[in-house]
Design an enzyme around this catalytic site. Structure first.
Site, PDB file in Angstrom:
ATOM      1  N   ASN A  15      33.606  57.831  41.255  1.00  8.04           N
ATOM      2  CA  ASN A  15      35.541  57.763  40.793  1.00  8.04           C
ATOM      3  C   ASN A  15      35.596  57.908  39.250  1.00  8.04           C
ATOM      4  OD1 ASN A  15      37.522  59.191  42.686  1.00  8.04           O
ATOM      5  ND2 ASN A  15      36.204  57.520  44.247  1.00  8.04           N
ATOM      6  N   ILE A  93      41.495  42.633  46.590  1.00 12.06           N
ATOM      7  CA  ILE A  93      42.565  42.515  46.854  1.00 12.06           C
ATOM      8  C   ILE A  93      43.271  41.795  45.984  1.00 12.06           C
ATOM      9  CG2 ILE A  93      44.894  42.337  48.593  1.00 12.06           C
ATOM     10  CD1 ILE A  93      43.093  42.488  51.169  1.00 12.06           C
ATOM     11  N   LEU A  94      44.680  42.781  45.017  1.00 15.49           N
ATOM     12  CA  LEU A  94      45.197  41.938  43.898  1.00 15.49           C
ATOM     13  C   LEU A  94      46.152  41.267  44.666  1.00 15.49           C
ATOM     14  CD1 LEU A  94      44.709  44.561  41.609  1.00 15.49           C
ATOM     15  CD2 LEU A  94      43.978  42.456  41.304  1.00 15.49           C
ATOM     16  N   ASN A 108      45.729  53.713  42.847  1.00 12.33           N
ATOM     17  CA  ASN A 108      44.834  53.505  43.732  1.00 12.33           C
ATOM     18  C   ASN A 108      44.270  54.545  44.116  1.00 12.33           C
ATOM     19  OD1 ASN A 108      42.238  52.326  44.452  1.00 12.33           O
ATOM     20  ND2 ASN A 108      43.753  51.804  47.000  1.00 12.33           N
ATOM     21  N   HIS A 110      42.523  55.451  47.586  1.00 10.55           N
ATOM     22  CA  HIS A 110      42.173  55.939  49.396  1.00 10.55           C
ATOM     23  C   HIS A 110      41.380  56.559  49.357  1.00 10.55           C
ATOM     24  CE1 HIS A 110      41.922  52.782  52.104  1.00 10.55           C
ATOM     25  NE2 HIS A 110      42.510  53.896  52.747  1.00 10.55           N
ATOM     26  N   ASP A 146      47.781  48.859  50.145  1.00  3.46           N
ATOM     27  CA  ASP A 146      47.741  50.626  50.391  1.00  3.46           C
ATOM     28  C   ASP A 146      48.552  51.325  50.909  1.00  3.46           C
ATOM     29  OD1 ASP A 146      45.036  50.446  50.097  1.00  3.46           O
ATOM     30  OD2 ASP A 146      44.195  50.243  52.151  1.00  3.46           O
TER      31      ASP A 146
HETATM   32  C1  GAR Z   1      35.725  55.608  47.280  1.00  2.78           C
HETATM   33  O1  GAR Z   1      35.887  56.388  48.680  1.00  2.78           O
HETATM   34  C2  GAR Z   1      37.453  55.088  47.248  1.00  2.78           C
HETATM   35  O2  GAR Z   1      37.692  55.812  47.284  1.00  2.78           O
HETATM   36  C3  GAR Z   1      36.691  53.688  47.825  1.00  2.78           C
HETATM   37  O3  GAR Z   1      35.700  53.857  47.776  1.00  2.78           O
HETATM   38  C4  GAR Z   1      34.915  54.588  47.379  1.00  2.78           C
HETATM   39  C5  GAR Z   1      34.221  54.323  46.120  1.00  2.78           C
HETATM   40  O4  GAR Z   1      33.571  55.048  45.932  1.00  2.78           O
HETATM   41  N1  GAR Z   1      37.916  52.621  48.332  1.00  2.78           N
HETATM   42  C6  GAR Z   1      38.312  52.296  48.715  1.00  2.78           C
HETATM   43  O5  GAR Z   1      37.921  52.257  49.775  1.00  2.78           O
HETATM   44  C7  GAR Z   1      39.354  51.027  48.154  1.00  2.78           C
HETATM   45  N2  GAR Z   1      40.127  50.258  49.599  1.00  2.78           N
HETATM   46  P1  GAR Z   1      32.748  55.092  43.733  1.00  2.78           P
HETATM   47  O6  GAR Z   1      32.545  53.126  43.720  1.00  2.78           O
HETATM   48  O7  GAR Z   1      32.063  55.962  43.837  1.00  2.78           O
HETATM   49  O8  GAR Z   1      34.205  55.731  43.221  1.00  2.78           O
END
Ligand code: GAR
Length: 197
Positions: A15, A93-94, A108, A110, A146
């Site tokens: 991301n 978690i912040l 963020n 999610h 979240d």
């Molecule tokens: C993504 O799917 C993101 O939505 C999730 O972790 C993955 C990171 O992938 N985030 C969470 O679960 C946050 N609670 P990436 O490092 O390839 O972007």
């Protein structure tokens, strides 16, 4: 002046890569730093390849209390003159205190259609619940996990043959579309939900 965006990661950083790739040309923002809670992850390499400065704040070297980690995080964000923070697979978690200091300036992504399936293991939980629709959400970060105002969502249909792995893969592709679009809207002052599908 381009808005200065800090991106916080903990791993792969796909991301983050999508966000950095989007911030070119007439885009109103530029990445100013990528901060990782994990050393030597793919995301750090991808950021450096894109000429974005990186910092590692190794969570393993901090105790569980958030104070010293967040003090160092704040120092790094200020050093980079960050104006906005994008959490992108950031798995720490912040605290309410930290979020309060950056009120309205943290986004963020999610991997679920919030408010459904907050927390971890969203894809397996979606399958276990027999959901037929799933997706991802970009939201503003508040002190509650979240839970902040939703800025955009993208949905997909859960197929009979989907597993947690195929869902993670399919949702991730949507994330890479959604996050850049929402970031651009947000910087333009548009807090309405981005209608993408
Ligand atoms: C993504 O799917 C993101 O939505 C999730 O972790 C993955 C990171 O992938 N985030 C969470 O679960 C946050 N609670 P990436 O490092 O390839 O972007």
């Amino acid at each position: 002046m381009k808005k200065r965006v800090a991106i916080l990661i903990s791993g792969r950083g796909s991301n983050m890569t999508a966000l950095i790739n989007s911030m070119t040309g007439d885009h109103p923002a530029r990445p100013c730093v990528v901060i990782s809670t994990t050393p030597k992850v793919q995301g750090l390499r991808n950021a450096l390849e894109r000429n974005t400065p990186t910092v590692t704040l190794n969570c393993g070297e901090y105790d569980r209390a958030s104070e010293s980690f967040e003090r160092d995080l704040d120092i790094q964000l200020k050093r980079a003159n960050a104006e906005l923070i994008c959490l992108a697979g950031f798995m720490r978690i912040l605290s309410a205190d930290f979020v309060g200091k950056w009120q309205g300036r943290i986004l963020n992504i999610h991997p679920s259609l919030l408010p459904k399936f907050k927390g971890l293991n969203t894809h397996a939980r979606v399958l276990a619940a027999g959901e037929t629709v799933h997706g991802c959400t970009v939201h503003q970060v508040t002190a509650k996990l979240d839970d902040g105002p939703i800025l955009g969502q993208l949905k997909l249909t859960v197929h009979k043959h989907d597993t947690a792995v195929t869902l993670a893969d399919r949702v991730l592709k949507l994330e890479h579309v959604l996050y850049p679009v929402v970031l651009r809207h947000f910087i333009a002052g548009d807090l309405n939900q981005a209608a993408l599908n």
